[in-house]
Scaffold this motif. Structure first.
Motif, short mmCIF file in Angstrom:
data_model
loop_
_atom_site.label_atom_id
_atom_site.label_comp_id
_atom_site.label_asym_id
_atom_site.label_seq_id
_atom_site.Cartn_x
_atom_site.Cartn_y
_atom_site.Cartn_z
N VAL A 314 -71.05 -6.75 -60.32
CA VAL A 314 -71.71 -7.96 -61.06
C VAL A 314 -71.82 -9.12 -59.79
O VAL A 314 -71.17 -9.82 -59.61
CB VAL A 314 -70.67 -8.32 -61.90
CG1 VAL A 314 -71.21 -9.58 -62.85
CG2 VAL A 314 -70.26 -7.21 -63.08
N ARG A 315 -72.88 -8.97 -59.36
CA ARG A 315 -73.50 -9.67 -58.23
C ARG A 315 -74.25 -11.01 -58.66
O ARG A 315 -74.53 -11.83 -57.82
CB ARG A 315 -74.31 -8.85 -57.07
CG ARG A 315 -73.31 -8.02 -56.40
CD ARG A 315 -74.00 -7.83 -55.16
NE ARG A 315 -73.13 -6.88 -54.18
CZ ARG A 315 -72.28 -7.39 -53.44
NH1 ARG A 315 -72.15 -8.76 -53.38
NH2 ARG A 315 -71.26 -6.65 -52.71
N PHE A 316 -74.58 -10.96 -59.87
CA PHE A 316 -75.70 -12.21 -60.26
C PHE A 316 -74.93 -12.87 -61.35
O PHE A 316 -74.16 -12.25 -62.37
CB PHE A 316 -76.65 -11.67 -60.81
CG PHE A 316 -77.76 -11.09 -59.88
CD1 PHE A 316 -78.07 -11.44 -58.71
CD2 PHE A 316 -78.13 -9.48 -60.05
CE1 PHE A 316 -78.78 -10.90 -57.78
CE2 PHE A 316 -78.91 -8.86 -59.14
CZ PHE A 316 -79.30 -9.44 -58.02
N ALA A 326 -77.64 -16.78 -59.84
CA ALA A 326 -77.62 -16.79 -58.53
C ALA A 326 -76.92 -15.41 -57.87
O ALA A 326 -76.03 -14.83 -58.83
CB ALA A 326 -76.84 -18.08 -57.80
N LYS A 327 -77.00 -14.99 -56.85
CA LYS A 327 -76.36 -14.04 -56.01
C LYS A 327 -75.05 -14.10 -55.53
O LYS A 327 -74.91 -15.09 -54.79
CB LYS A 327 -77.48 -13.04 -55.30
CG LYS A 327 -76.80 -11.74 -54.79
CD LYS A 327 -77.90 -11.33 -53.86
CE LYS A 327 -77.40 -9.76 -53.23
NZ LYS A 327 -78.34 -9.03 -52.67
N ILE A 328 -74.26 -13.27 -55.76
CA ILE A 328 -72.82 -13.49 -54.96
C ILE A 328 -72.85 -12.68 -53.78
O ILE A 328 -73.02 -11.31 -54.08
CB ILE A 328 -71.45 -13.03 -56.19
CG1 ILE A 328 -71.69 -13.78 -57.30
CG2 ILE A 328 -70.28 -13.26 -55.38
CD1 ILE A 328 -70.64 -13.34 -58.27
N MET A 329 -72.85 -13.20 -52.69
CA MET A 329 -73.08 -12.52 -51.46
C MET A 329 -71.72 -11.76 -50.87
O MET A 329 -72.12 -10.88 -49.95
CB MET A 329 -73.58 -13.52 -50.33
CG MET A 329 -74.90 -14.36 -50.63
SD MET A 329 -76.05 -13.23 -50.94
CE MET A 329 -77.53 -14.30 -50.70
N ARG A 330 -70.82 -11.99 -51.42
CA ARG A 330 -69.32 -11.76 -50.94
C ARG A 330 -69.37 -10.06 -50.62
O ARG A 330 -69.99 -9.23 -51.39
CB ARG A 330 -68.39 -11.78 -51.77
CG ARG A 330 -66.88 -11.48 -51.13
CD ARG A 330 -65.74 -11.86 -52.03
NE ARG A 330 -64.54 -11.73 -51.34
CZ ARG A 330 -63.94 -12.42 -50.72
NH1 ARG A 330 -64.42 -13.56 -50.03
NH2 ARG A 330 -62.73 -12.16 -49.89
N ALA A 455 -81.48 -13.13 -51.84
CA ALA A 455 -80.73 -14.14 -52.36
C ALA A 455 -80.77 -14.69 -53.63
O ALA A 455 -79.76 -15.17 -54.30
CB ALA A 455 -80.77 -15.58 -51.48
N ALA A 456 -81.95 -14.14 -54.38
CA ALA A 456 -81.93 -14.68 -55.89
C ALA A 456 -81.90 -13.52 -56.70
O ALA A 456 -82.55 -12.56 -56.39
CB ALA A 456 -83.30 -15.52 -55.86
N ALA A 457 -81.77 -13.69 -57.84
CA ALA A 457 -81.77 -12.66 -58.95
C ALA A 457 -83.19 -12.32 -59.54
O ALA A 457 -83.20 -11.19 -59.83
CB ALA A 457 -81.10 -12.98 -60.31
N GLY A 513 -74.21 -10.76 -46.91
CA GLY A 513 -75.44 -11.38 -46.48
C GLY A 513 -76.56 -11.27 -47.45
O GLY A 513 -76.26 -10.55 -48.53
N GLU A 514 -77.68 -11.55 -46.91
CA GLU A 514 -78.74 -11.44 -48.02
C GLU A 514 -79.55 -10.06 -47.47
O GLU A 514 -80.49 -9.58 -48.44
CB GLU A 514 -80.16 -12.30 -47.51
CG GLU A 514 -79.66 -13.93 -48.20
CD GLU A 514 -80.91 -14.97 -47.52
OE1 GLU A 514 -81.92 -14.33 -47.61
OE2 GLU A 514 -80.34 -16.11 -47.73
#
Length: 529
Positions: A314-316, A326-330, A455-457, A513-514
């Motif tokens: 679940v990155r967004f 928004a994207k979760i970059m972790r 970086a964006a959904a 990261g991106e």
């Protein structure tokens, strides 16, 4: 570039060969094998900067007409003439060529359709799905998927998935949305929007729910379950317990699930950790005993594991401050071998545990045998490369017979596999044996990944990654070792560009990261054989 006339030198002999710089190094190695008898896996071709790898770029090597290459390796029996007449590649049609090379093909991007292409490539790693589609694909999207996969298996050129895309947009109009920030030019409409690959995965899976299931055996006349219910659907047991009223009886419910989610918080470092956080949560609801809102503990566990387990990272997430996803970059580490027993009910764990434990022991033994065989092959190869042309019939005084034949006591791998299979099958629980398409061990291997870059959904780029052994069926080498056990590299599908992705680079898909980060992961239950 035209083929070059080169020479190879091995064991004091020189051979003339043709080197085509437009072909991969594996083609040249095969030609070397034909004249020297050195198996490709034991062959070292010395080039500028080291040895020739399967993915070496000939442009960096810079071969020249008449150049001599040194070849090192232990020669075996020379290849025998083929039983069937040789058919040259230029004389094959596309169907025969695709079958001969077993190369996966890419899919053309038709305008922000990378989400679909990546999903289709990952789902193609399920061979049972292709069998089910061939045996009875309903009209609509399932029929379009059958046609697309059939086309992909009969060509070596990238495929234009126009027909399937039209069917997808007809079945699910959300994938026909056009970008709001792009304007129409003249009579041309605005560009199509980027879509979510996980949503595409779920919608495509839902559309396949009427595909007939596979029988237990060829003699079975009818099948009650559908394919998706058999191979991709799990069952989740959910228990709600009131924290503020312990005397209130817990509420238990069951639901079918097509995926499990991995929640990502500021403290999530591992996939299993994120999955557990999603399964165990605190919620508020009206308590019938208290007559008001109360805090409940929701505990979910899988009461059925499918053969193919889908994990959604679940990155967004929706951010209120910017009113958009928004994207979760972790970075979240995911395993290539996954033990799902920590996620199942106690009842299911009790059924799986004996077989699961035994399978782990068997896999450890298999790994040990592979190590012994590799070490033995390496010793023989080194000894042969330093030996004179006349090979003595008896070992020299400097050779250690035990080291030269460390695998002499090993039987053919197929013998071990048959013996292990009987031991493992005896531990299969009857309930699981009767449930076609379920996992009987809870032990999985990662076979496909859909990643998102950016970086964006609502933008970025999706790619698919599929384990080579998931596409190419396991075969036995002449020595009896299972080749698929050693081939852990992957294919990278960047729309119509297909390349080899080394297994050592899988950690680069963990995020942070991106760059490309794992978004949907497909795990396959491990076979017993």
């Amino acid at each position: 570039m035209a083929p070059l006339a080169v020479k190879i030198k091995h064991a004091g002999k020189i051979h003339d060969l043709q080197l085509d710089p437009d072909q991969p190094p594996t083609i040249f190695k095969e030609a070397v094998y034909q004249v020297t008898g050195i198996p490709v896996d034991r062959m070292k071709v010395m080039v500028k900067g080291g040895t020739l790898k399967d993915d070496t770029d000939w442009r960096k090597v810079g071969p020249k007409e008449g150049q001599t290459f040194m070849v090192i390796g232990a020669a075996g029996e020379l290849p025998k003439p083929p039983e069937k007449p040789i058919v040259f590649m230029e004389d094959m049609d596309d169907t025969s060529l695709a079958q001969a090379l077993s190369l996966p093909v890419g899919l053309k991007n038709l305008g922000n359709t990378c989400y679909m292409n990546a999903t289709l490539q990952a789902m193609r790693a399920i061979p049972e799905l292709q069998i089910a589609l061939q045996e009875g694909a309903p009209s609509g999207l399932p029929s379009a998927l059958k046609s697309l996969y059939t086309q992909m298996s009969r060509t070596t050129e990238s495929v234009v998935p126009g027909g399937f895309l039209a069917s997808l947009r007809q079945a699910f109009p959300q994938f026909a949305e056009r970008a709001q920030n792009s304007k129409a030019i003249g009579t041309m409409l605005a560009a199509y929007s980027q879509q979510d690959a996980e949503e595409c995965w779920i919608q495509l899976t839902n559309s396949l729910k009427e595909v007939p299931g596979l029988p237990v055996s060829s003699s079975e006349a009818s099948v009650s379950k559908k394919f998706i219910d058999q191979y991709l659907t799990g069952e989740m047991r959910r228990e709600l317990k009131c924290d503020e009223a312990p005397e209130e009886p817990p509420t238990v419910s069951f639901e079918k699930v097509l995926k499990i989610e991995c929640n990502i918080s500021i403290s999530t470092n591992y996939m299993l950790q994120g999955i557990k956080e999603a399964l165990d949560q605190k919620i508020e609801k009206i308590s019938p005993s208290l007559g008001r809102d109360a805090l409940y503990t929701s505990t979910s566990r899988l009461s059925r594991l499918p053969s193919y387990l889908t994990v959604h990272m679940v990155r967004f997430a929706w951010r209120r401050d910017i009113a958009r996803k928004a994207k979760i970059m972790r970075r979240v580490k995911f395993p290539t071998d996954f033990d799902a027993l920590e996620l199942v009910t106690e009842e299911l764990k009790e059924k799986m545990a004996p077989l699961s434990t035994k399978l782990k022991d068997v896999e450890a033994n298999r790994a040990e045998r592979r190590t012994i065989r590799k070490r033995s092959a390496a010793v023989r190869g080194e000894a042969s490369s330093s030996a004179p042309l006349a090979v003595p019939s008896q070992p020299s005084s400097t050779e250690d017979p035990q080291e030269m034949h460390v695998d002499s006591s090993l039987e053919a791998e197929s013998v071990y596999r048959q013996r292990e299979l009987k031991e493992l099958e005896a531990l299969v629980h009857p309930d699981l044996q009767a449930d076609v398409g379920c996992s009987i061990t809870g032990q999985y291997e990662l076979i496909a990944i859909v990643t998102h870059k950016g970086a964006a959904a609502d933008s970025g780029h999706y790619m698919g990654f599929v384990k080579k052994s998931a596409i190419q069926s396991a075969t036995l080498s002449p020595s009896g070792a299972f080749l698929a056990d050693d081939d852990d590299d992957w294919y990278k599908f960047d729309d119509d560009k297909v390349s080899i992705f080394p297994k050592d680079k899988l950690p680069t898909l963990e995020g942070g990261g991106e760059d490309s980060a794992a978004y949907v992961l497909l795990y396959k239950t491990k076979p017993l054989a």
